[in-house]
Each structure stands twice: as structure tokens, then as C-alpha cells.
Design a protein around this motif. Structure first.
Motif, mmCIF file in Angstrom:
data_model
loop_
_atom_site.group_PDB
_atom_site.id
_atom_site.type_symbol
_atom_site.label_atom_id
_atom_site.label_comp_id
_atom_site.label_asym_id
_atom_site.label_seq_id
_atom_site.Cartn_x
_atom_site.Cartn_y
_atom_site.Cartn_z
ATOM 1 N N GLY A 63 3.566 40.690 -1.985
ATOM 2 C CA GLY A 63 3.269 41.768 -1.049
ATOM 3 C C GLY A 63 1.902 42.386 -1.209
ATOM 4 O O GLY A 63 1.670 43.507 -0.739
ATOM 5 N N ARG A 64 0.994 41.691 -1.875
ATOM 6 C CA ARG A 64 -0.346 42.265 -2.078
ATOM 7 C C ARG A 64 -1.009 42.603 -0.746
ATOM 8 O O ARG A 64 -0.988 41.809 0.186
ATOM 9 C CB ARG A 64 -1.220 41.294 -2.869
ATOM 10 N N SER A 65 -1.598 43.786 -0.711
ATOM 11 C CA SER A 65 -2.122 44.274 0.561
ATOM 12 C C SER A 65 -3.309 43.442 1.040
ATOM 13 O O SER A 65 -3.563 43.357 2.230
ATOM 14 C CB SER A 65 -2.521 45.733 0.420
ATOM 15 N N HIS A 117 18.308 40.749 -5.156
ATOM 16 C CA HIS A 117 17.566 41.418 -6.220
ATOM 17 C C HIS A 117 16.235 40.743 -6.483
ATOM 18 O O HIS A 117 15.328 41.327 -7.050
ATOM 19 C CB HIS A 117 18.411 41.458 -7.496
ATOM 20 N N ALA A 118 16.140 39.485 -6.091
ATOM 21 C CA ALA A 118 14.907 38.751 -6.326
ATOM 22 C C ALA A 118 13.953 38.848 -5.146
ATOM 23 O O ALA A 118 12.860 38.305 -5.175
ATOM 24 C CB ALA A 118 15.229 37.287 -6.611
ATOM 25 N N ALA A 119 14.369 39.548 -4.096
ATOM 26 C CA ALA A 119 13.555 39.561 -2.884
ATOM 27 C C ALA A 119 12.421 40.585 -2.975
ATOM 28 O O ALA A 119 12.458 41.527 -3.769
ATOM 29 C CB ALA A 119 14.431 39.863 -1.675
ATOM 30 N N LEU A 120 11.421 40.358 -2.145
ATOM 31 C CA LEU A 120 10.333 41.303 -1.980
ATOM 32 C C LEU A 120 10.684 42.179 -0.784
ATOM 33 O O LEU A 120 11.058 41.663 0.268
ATOM 34 C CB LEU A 120 9.036 40.534 -1.703
ATOM 35 N N THR A 121 10.596 43.499 -0.964
ATOM 36 C CA THR A 121 10.854 44.340 0.208
ATOM 37 C C THR A 121 9.669 45.265 0.475
ATOM 38 O O THR A 121 8.989 45.715 -0.446
ATOM 39 C CB THR A 121 12.126 45.205 0.041
ATOM 40 N N ILE A 122 9.425 45.505 1.735
ATOM 41 C CA ILE A 122 8.379 46.435 2.160
ATOM 42 C C ILE A 122 9.051 47.422 3.100
ATOM 43 O O ILE A 122 9.547 47.041 4.160
ATOM 44 C CB ILE A 122 7.244 45.701 2.897
ATOM 45 N N GLN A 123 9.093 48.668 2.662
ATOM 46 C CA GLN A 123 9.858 49.652 3.427
ATOM 47 C C GLN A 123 8.923 50.743 3.931
ATOM 48 O O GLN A 123 7.998 51.153 3.228
ATOM 49 C CB GLN A 123 10.925 50.244 2.511
ATOM 50 N N ILE A 152 6.756 49.254 -1.639
ATOM 51 C CA ILE A 152 6.873 47.822 -1.911
ATOM 52 C C ILE A 152 7.663 47.631 -3.187
ATOM 53 O O ILE A 152 7.409 48.298 -4.187
ATOM 54 C CB ILE A 152 5.468 47.184 -2.031
ATOM 55 N N ARG A 153 8.655 46.758 -3.107
ATOM 56 C CA ARG A 153 9.489 46.541 -4.278
ATOM 57 C C ARG A 153 9.579 45.047 -4.549
ATOM 58 O O ARG A 153 9.780 44.240 -3.636
ATOM 59 C CB ARG A 153 10.878 47.122 -4.040
ATOM 60 N N TRP A 191 0.662 45.393 -11.083
ATOM 61 C CA TRP A 191 1.663 44.851 -10.148
ATOM 62 C C TRP A 191 2.000 43.419 -10.561
ATOM 63 O O TRP A 191 1.141 42.720 -11.091
ATOM 64 C CB TRP A 191 1.096 44.897 -8.734
ATOM 65 N N PRO A 192 3.249 42.952 -10.375
ATOM 66 C CA PRO A 192 3.622 41.597 -10.803
ATOM 67 C C PRO A 192 2.639 40.528 -10.319
ATOM 68 O O PRO A 192 2.152 40.603 -9.184
ATOM 69 C CB PRO A 192 4.999 41.393 -10.151
#
Lengths: 383, 183
Positions: A63-65, A117-123, A152-153, A191-192
């Protein structure tokens, strides 16, 4: 031929053994129940094939901007805003990342394996929700504005990025965003780590791009592999080099190829688009070790008679370099070549997925290698 | 089938793919089910000597493709609702042993003057002079009968020229199965 169930050891090593995408760009909700080492995606124009590739890139980048920015710029998704000195500027319109383009408080993009749980989320968080959480974050930034934020998670990591002040009913002047430098640092520090992800668009790579990828593998075993890839296309190729200056005379840089028994080398481009394409694919594969390679319109530039060889190379190299490949195509020859190559190579798992839109929404129809073998032999339409 | 459709206007349009052998047909069922926009798939096979074994093998493949077939064959032709809807027809009539030719033989009008002759002609050939096996007898009789048509040999054409009666009960049941499969 490898059965669907007997290959768990390989599947376990894949970054994405399956893929779920929610609310991202043109995709409201899609699950692809199984991805292979190499997954070829077909389906009608506009159904979302390229969006799947974009989603994989976003996932790989965690999810890097910077990547989100680049994607949005590329499709001219931007809006006017004011910078910290109240000067007008153009910024990417993050709303366009969300399905339907009109996200509300709580709207969330999710990309990743079905295991959520392994997903990338952008809220998307409304001003009232997030500013209370992290008011000390940007002391100079006026949070009296209606500042929305992106949360971002990824796995255990979570970060809230103030996005911009936005009011649907005001002019561009009302949009305001936090200072870019602070924002970028906040977005990426600690960030990961991203997963390596190389991208090939439908067009041919520029020489500068090829040169960049080449320099990473020059004088390694991977260089030989790239040469072998070209030899698939044309007999007699001995060596490849990139010559010319990148700095002073951009145009002088070129890829040259030496044929056995010929005195002087010839430009790669003189061998045709297919040669440039296949060289690009080989270099991208060499550069995406332990990561992803996504290829949009994989058939481009590859003659139909060379499709099987092309896929054989891709499947083998992907397996050896531990690369997970996702590619799209419209072409029957490409699918047939992929099917034959995938069925031939016992130890590499190839999966074909057709995206299909019906009244229940978007769904993925998956073809195993045995389905593919029959479809190719009997010419049953799979696109 | 095309000519039969000509006689029964209520059968919707469909495409026909000839699979050459039962094993090719069986192999292709999963991929045929997945064809883009597939609304219905009709499977027509000869029951041959063992219709039930044929039924078991077809429904076994359907089962592994996620489609539950009823336990028993429907004499009127089986329909499994989808999508895609799957129709199964075992020639000649979903019950008897036999093949397409037996089905077609049943469409010869009762009063046809040539049919008894064709039968006698085949049956009168001494066994030592026959090159066909006994199980192909009905095929041989039908071929002998077709040989006497205006345009010899073509099965479908005999329906068009009404030498075969598309309104015989077996044809009506089959036509109805086609209609229910592809409607």
C-alpha cells in the motif's frame, strides 16, 4: 501433468495462493480461489483484468503511497489543491482508488489472500473519526479543516495518513493537504518491507528500462538466461550487450546482439518487436526473484508459433527464480501456448482464470491444467 | 438433430459439437461447462450395451465438476438445473441398450413398405458372409433402408423428406428434452 491437489508444497511457497479484492478501482468484490506459479487471466475488455494486476502491485508494495500516486497519475486521476504555503498544486485523487469513486467514512479496500488477516486494507476515515486519534501527528497542519485520512493496515502494522481537506461543495481551493515531505516519511518509515514486483505493460520497454534491468544481472547466470530467451526466438544469437551513454546522449543507448559467424553486432530492435518483448520479459523475470511479475497483454509481440516456447521459458524461469507471475491476455494462441507449456511441465503449476461478469457480479472461472489440456486439444473456447 | 429442429419449431437454437469418442466427450465436459456465457449443455451419448454404466461415468464427471445428478436416469431425458443447465440423453431412449441408429429406426413409419424388406435383406445374409457384428445389426438394417431413399445414406435428410416420422412418440420425447435443455 500435475493435479490440482497434489501440488501443495509449491502452492505453499506462493506469495498469493489465492486472491480476494474488495472495493478496489473497478472491482467491487472478486475472489480467485486459486493462483498458480503462473496465472493467466482472460476475460472481456473492461471486465477488470488489468485491475487485478494493479491490485497485486498495491499488495506487493504494502500500500505504499508512491505506487498509489503513480497509478493515479498514469490514469490522470488528479485534483487541484493547496500546498502548505497555500499555493495551488495538483494532487492524486485517492477517491478514484475506491470502487464507485465515492467512498464514505469507513469504506475499505481490501487486497490479499482470502485469509483476511494477511490482507492489505486501505480504509477511509472521516475527519471526526481520525483527528481525535492522532492530533499530535502534524502540529503545523490545520486540523480544523475537514481532513479525511487513509488508514492502511497490513498484518500487524497500521498507520493513519491524513489525506486532504476536502469538501464536495467547495472549490479546489478548499482542498488542502499536509506537507508532502512529512507525509511521505510518515507513510514509509518503519512500514513493512515491500515484495519485489516487476511490471510489464502492453507496450514495449524503452531501452533505458531494459538497460536498468540489464545492469542488475550483467555477468551473472541470469544474463545467460536472458540470452537463452532470445535464442528461443532466433537461432545463432551468441551475446547481447547494452552500449552507448545514458547521460549525455540518451538516444545513443541501444541493445545490440551478436550472431555466431557474423563480424559486427546488430541492434536488438532490428530483430523485431517480438525480440524486444521477449528480452524484456526475460530481464523482468531475472529481476523479480522471490517476488511478483505482472504482465499486461502477454501475447503482445510474440508470434503465435512462438507462444508455447515463450510460456515454457516463463514457467521454468518463474519456478527457478521463485517468482509468482500474473498475466493477462485476449489471445487464443496465447492461451493455447500457455496450456500446452503448463501441461508439459510437471513441476510448475499454471492456472488459467477467466473473469466473468454476470448478474451476481464479477466471478473467476478457474481452469486446472487438465481442463486446459483438453480445451487446447479440442479447441474449446476458454476466453 | 438439426432436421428434427426443423420439424419442431419450439426447440431453441443450439450448437452441436461432435466429440468422436466417448473418452473425448468425457474429458471435455469440465471445460465445456466453463465456456463463457454457457447457459446450457446437452450431453447425448449412445447407451450401448450398458446404459447404466454410461450414466454412472457421465454423472461421475459432472459430480467432480460440482454438479449433482439424480441417482437414476429419467426416461424422458434428464435435466439438471444450473447454471449451466445440463441435459443428458442416452440413445436410444434412456432405458434400452442401443445407439442413435436404434432411435432413428423407431422413427420409421409403421406402414413403411421398404423397412420389412431391409430387415429381411440383412437377416437373410448368412453369418459367414456378414462383416458386421451382431450388435451392429440395427445399424446395418437402417443403412440398408436409408440406401433406398431419394438421397441415399443421409439420416437427417430422411427426417426432412418425412421418410422418417418426426411425430413418432420417441421423437416427440427427444424433441421435448431438447426444448427443456435449451429453452
Amino acid at each position: 501433468m500435475t493435479g490440482a491437489m497434489s501440488n501443495d508444497s509449491t502452492t505453499d511457497q506462493l506469495h498469493l495462493p489465492d486472491l480476494s479484492i474488495t472495493n478496489f478501482r473497478g472491482i467491487e468484490d472478486l475472489t480467485i480461489p486459486r493462483l498458480g506459479r503462473v496465472t493467466l487471466i482472460t476475460g472481456r475488455n473492461g471486465v477488470g483484468k488489468t485491475t487485478v494486476l494493479e491490485a497485486v502491485r498495491v499488495y506487493a508494495a504494502r500500500g505504499r503511497s508512491r505506487l498509489l500516486d503513480e497509478m493515479l497519475w498514469r490514469c490522470e486521476e488528479f485534483v487541484g489543491a493547496l500546498d502548505e504555503d497555500d499555493d495551488p498544486e495538483i494532487i492524486p485523487d485517492f477517491k478514484a482508488l475506491f470502487y464507485g469513486r465515492e467512498p464514505e467514512q469507513g469504506s475499505a479496500i481490501s487486497i490479499g489472500p482470502r485469509n483476511e488477516h494477511a490482507a492489505l486494507t486501505i480504509q477511509l476515515l472521516a475527519p471526526s473519526v481520525w483527528t481525535k486519534e492522532q492530533p499530535e501527528l502534524f502540529p503545523d497542519f490545520n486540523t480544523d479543516d475537514d481532513v479525511w485520512a487513509l488508514k492502511i493496515r497490513f498484518r500487524e502494522s497500521e498507520r493513519t495518513l491524513p489525506w486532504l481537506a476536502i469538501d464536495e461543495f467547495q472549490s479546489a481551493q478548499a482542498r488542502r493537504r499536509p506537507p508532502r515531505r512529512i507525509w511521505n516519511r510518515w507513510a514509509t518509515e518503519g512500514w513493512p518491507e515491500p515484495t519485489n514486483c516487476q511490471t510489464l505493460g502492453p507496450g514495449l520497454m524503452h531501452t533505458q528500462e531494459l538497460a536498468g534491468l540489464w545492469s542488475n544481472v550483467a555477468l551473472t547466470e541470469e544474463e545467460d538466461r536472458a540470452t537463452e530467451a532470445l535464442q528461443l526466438l532466433q537461432d545463432g544469437i551468441e551475446r547481447i550487450a547494452i552500449v552507448g551513454s545514458a547521460q549525455r546522449m540518451r538516444q545513443s543507448q541501444r541493445v545490440i546482439v551478436k550472431f555466431a559467424g557474423q563480424g559486427s553486432p546488430v541492434p536488438l530492435k532490428s530483430l523485431g518487436d517480438g525480440a524486444v518483448r521477449i528480452f524484456g520479459v526475460a530481464l523482468a523475470l531475472a529481476n523479480s526473484q522471490n517476488g511478483f511479475l505482472v504482465i499486461d497483454e502477454a501475447e503482445n509481440g510474440i508470434h503465435h508459433t512462438a507462444q508455447r516456447d515463450f510460456w515454457r521459458l516463463l514457467l521454468r524461469t518463474a519456478q527457478r527464480n521463485n517468482v509468482q507471475v500474473l498475466a493477462t491476455t485476449h489471445s487464443w494462441d496465447c492461451v493455447a501456448g500457455f496450456a500446452r507449456a503448463a501441461c508439459e511441465l510437471d513441476d510448475v503449476e499454471g492456472v488459467l482464470v477467466r473473469l466473468e461478469e454476470d448478474e451476481d457480479g464479477l466471478r473467476a472461472v478457474e481452469y486446472t491444467e487438465s481442463d486446459l489440456a483438453v480445451a487446447a486439444e479440442q479447441r474449446i473456447e476458454v476466453r | 438433430m438439426i432436421h428434427l429442429r426443423g420439424q419442431h419449431q419450439q426447440i431453441p437454437e443450439f450448437e452441436i459439437t461432435e466429440k468422436e469418442s466417448i473418452s473425448k466427450l468425457a474429458d471435455s465436459i469440465p471445460a465445456e461447462l466453463k465456456v463463457s456465457g454457457r447457459i446450457a449443455l446437452g450431453i447425448m451419448v449412445d447407451g450401448n450395451e450398458n446404459p447404466e454404466a454410461r450414466w454412472d461415468s457421465i454423472t461421475g464427471i459432472l459430480y467432480s465438476a460440482g454438479i449433482d445428478a439424480p441417482a437414476a436416469i429419467d426416461a424422458a431425458g434428464t435435466i439438471i438445473e444450473g447454471p449451466p443447465r445440463v441435459g443428458i440423453w442416452l440413445m436410444p431412449d434412456n432405458q434400452s441398450e442401443g445407439e442413435l441408429e436404434d432411435f432413428v429406426s423407431n422413427l420409421v413409419p409403421d406402414e413403411d413398405p421398404v423397412w420389412p424388406r431391409a430387415k429381411d435383406y440383412i437377416d437373410d445374409i448368412p453369418t459367414k458372409d456378414r462383416k458386421f457384428k451382431q450388435k451392429k445389426r440395427s445399424r446395418a438394417i437402417l443403412a440398408a433402408w436409408l440406401a433406398t431413399r431419394e438421397d441415399p445414406r443421409q439420416m437427417g435428410l430422411a427426417i426432412k423428406t418425412q421418410d422418417l416420422d418426426a411425430n413418432q412418440p420417441p421423437a416427440l420425447i427427444f424433441a421435448d428434452w431438447l426444448r427443456r435443455t435449451f429453452e
